[in-house]
Design an enzyme around this catalytic site. Sequence first.
Site, PDB file in Angstrom:
ATOM      1  N   ILE A  83      37.207  19.506  20.964  1.00 50.96           N
ATOM      2  CA  ILE A  83      38.231  18.563  21.439  1.00 50.96           C
ATOM      3  C   ILE A  83      37.517  17.501  22.260  1.00 50.96           C
ATOM      4  CG2 ILE A  83      38.779  20.090  23.420  1.00 50.96           C
ATOM      5  CD1 ILE A  83      41.641  18.862  23.337  1.00 50.96           C
ATOM      6  N   VAL A  85      38.197  13.232  23.929  1.00 52.24           N
ATOM      7  CA  VAL A  85      38.985  12.007  24.086  1.00 52.24           C
ATOM      8  C   VAL A  85      38.005  10.903  24.486  1.00 52.24           C
ATOM      9  CG1 VAL A  85      40.756  10.909  25.544  1.00 52.24           C
ATOM     10  CG2 VAL A  85      41.103  13.250  24.710  1.00 52.24           C
ATOM     11  N   GLU A 115      35.328  28.532  24.019  1.00 51.10           N
ATOM     12  CA  GLU A 115      34.166  28.612  24.913  1.00 51.10           C
ATOM     13  C   GLU A 115      33.981  27.251  25.556  1.00 51.10           C
ATOM     14  OE1 GLU A 115      33.354  29.500  21.567  1.00 51.10           O
ATOM     15  OE2 GLU A 115      33.464  31.667  21.840  1.00 51.10           O
ATOM     16  N   TYR A 127      41.866  23.294  30.774  1.00 58.20           N
ATOM     17  CA  TYR A 127      42.307  24.581  30.221  1.00 58.20           C
ATOM     18  C   TYR A 127      43.072  25.392  31.262  1.00 58.20           C
ATOM     19  CZ  TYR A 127      38.911  23.246  26.641  1.00 58.20           C
ATOM     20  OH  TYR A 127      38.224  22.561  25.674  1.00 58.20           O
TER      21      TYR A 127
HETATM   22  N1  COA Z   1      38.348  16.638  36.463  1.00 54.69           N
HETATM   23  C1  COA Z   1      39.196  17.622  36.807  1.00 54.69           C
HETATM   24  N2  COA Z   1      40.276  17.987  36.061  1.00 54.69           N
HETATM   25  C2  COA Z   1      40.461  17.325  34.914  1.00 54.69           C
HETATM   26  C3  COA Z   1      39.602  16.287  34.479  1.00 54.69           C
HETATM   27  C4  COA Z   1      38.511  15.946  35.320  1.00 54.69           C
HETATM   28  N3  COA Z   1      37.653  14.962  34.980  1.00 54.69           N
HETATM   29  N4  COA Z   1      40.042  15.821  33.289  1.00 54.69           N
HETATM   30  C5  COA Z   1      41.141  16.534  32.986  1.00 54.69           C
HETATM   31  N5  COA Z   1      41.407  17.434  33.955  1.00 54.69           N
HETATM   32  C6  COA Z   1      42.514  18.385  34.022  1.00 54.69           C
HETATM   33  C7  COA Z   1      43.548  17.880  35.022  1.00 54.69           C
HETATM   34  O1  COA Z   1      44.270  18.997  35.518  1.00 54.69           O
HETATM   35  C8  COA Z   1      44.438  17.015  34.137  1.00 54.69           C
HETATM   36  O2  COA Z   1      45.715  16.824  34.665  1.00 54.69           O
HETATM   37  P1  COA Z   1      45.971  15.605  35.717  1.00 54.69           P
HETATM   38  O3  COA Z   1      45.343  14.372  35.130  1.00 54.69           O
HETATM   39  O4  COA Z   1      47.461  15.543  35.813  1.00 54.69           O
HETATM   40  O5  COA Z   1      45.298  16.015  36.996  1.00 54.69           O
HETATM   41  C9  COA Z   1      44.521  17.874  32.907  1.00 54.69           C
HETATM   42  O6  COA Z   1      43.207  18.424  32.756  1.00 54.69           O
HETATM   43  C10 COA Z   1      44.940  17.135  31.647  1.00 54.69           C
HETATM   44  O7  COA Z   1      43.984  16.134  31.426  1.00 54.69           O
HETATM   45  P2  COA Z   1      44.033  15.180  30.154  1.00 54.69           P
HETATM   46  O8  COA Z   1      44.272  13.780  30.617  1.00 54.69           O
HETATM   47  O9  COA Z   1      44.949  15.737  29.114  1.00 54.69           O
HETATM   48  O10 COA Z   1      42.520  15.324  29.637  1.00 54.69           O
HETATM   49  P3  COA Z   1      41.699  14.183  28.878  1.00 54.69           P
HETATM   50  O11 COA Z   1      42.538  13.528  27.836  1.00 54.69           O
HETATM   51  O12 COA Z   1      41.045  13.317  29.888  1.00 54.69           O
HETATM   52  O13 COA Z   1      40.603  15.059  28.100  1.00 54.69           O
HETATM   53  C11 COA Z   1      38.556  16.310  27.983  1.00 54.69           C
HETATM   54  C12 COA Z   1      39.875  16.099  28.754  1.00 54.69           C
HETATM   55  C13 COA Z   1      37.825  17.510  28.579  1.00 54.69           C
HETATM   56  C14 COA Z   1      38.861  16.594  26.498  1.00 54.69           C
HETATM   57  C15 COA Z   1      37.717  14.990  28.120  1.00 54.69           C
HETATM   58  O14 COA Z   1      37.237  14.903  29.453  1.00 54.69           O
HETATM   59  C16 COA Z   1      36.534  14.918  27.164  1.00 54.69           C
HETATM   60  O15 COA Z   1      36.672  14.432  26.038  1.00 54.69           O
HETATM   61  N6  COA Z   1      35.366  15.420  27.613  1.00 54.69           N
HETATM   62  C17 COA Z   1      34.153  15.412  26.757  1.00 54.69           C
HETATM   63  C18 COA Z   1      34.285  16.417  25.624  1.00 54.69           C
HETATM   64  C19 COA Z   1      34.512  17.828  26.165  1.00 54.69           C
HETATM   65  O16 COA Z   1      33.919  18.238  27.162  1.00 54.69           O
HETATM   66  N7  COA Z   1      35.361  18.593  25.446  1.00 54.69           N
HETATM   67  C20 COA Z   1      35.657  19.969  25.825  1.00 54.69           C
HETATM   68  C21 COA Z   1      34.652  20.899  25.262  1.00 54.69           C
HETATM   69  S1  COA Z   1      34.981  22.597  25.707  1.00 54.69           S
END
Ligand code: COA
Length: 160
Positions: A83, A85, A115, A127
């Site tokens: 996953i 974004v 994982e 998560y």
């Molecule tokens: N730090 C702490 N909590 C975080 C966070 C951050 N940088 N990003 C997301 N969260 C948590 C928060 O609780 C957030 O809710 P809030 O914004 O109301 O506080 C919740 O997750 C939902 O976040 P969301 O906006 O849906 O996440 P995102 O669209 O920004 O995507 C990832 C999150 C992890 C997919 C994104 O950071 C990403 O693409 N990272 C690189 C790829 C990756 O690591 N994938 C996961 C592999 S296991």
Amino acid sequence: MTKNAKSDVNCSFFKIERLLKADLKKLMEIEKISFSHPWSLSLFEGELDNPSSTCLKILTKDSIFVGYIVTRDIVDETHILSIAVHPDFRRKGLAKMLIETCEKNFCGGKLLLLEVRVSNEPAIGLYKKLGFKQLYVRKRYYPDGEDAIVMEKKLCATAE
Ligand code: COA
């Protein structure tokens, strides 16, 4: 609801649709800026061809590709395999939308499993917010030697 019964989910600014082979160039751009050890194109092609896998993309209302999720059903479990974004669109709830869409419409399993790198605080935060619990740590799981946290979420049974 049966698996794959609903293919598209819309909200006001973003829409979720099935990933197509034609999307893989855009997907790889996000993959490469999101992961230190990105998946290869052929791994994603394999998931698109796998009937046990679900591959979804999230688009802006102007159809700009901004994220994706890949899951695979393995017996009675659904594994989140990938996953991501686009960095410009993070913290807008898009990963949450992707996972919740899989949970509601596509998961064939009773349990969601994944994982995550122990250092990946954004993903661990995501998560936990969605109700995943840490199961255990898998030592040196990643090719660079980093440990993985294995997390799970029990899915509620739905009435047929
Ligand atoms: N730090 C702490 N909590 C975080 C966070 C951050 N940088 N990003 C997301 N969260 C948590 C928060 O609780 C957030 O809710 P809030 O914004 O109301 O506080 C919740 O997750 C939902 O976040 P969301 O906006 O849906 O996440 P995102 O669209 O920004 O995507 C990832 C999150 C992890 C997919 C994104 O950071 C990403 O693409 N990272 C690189 C790829 C990756 O690591 N994938 C996961 C592999 S296991």
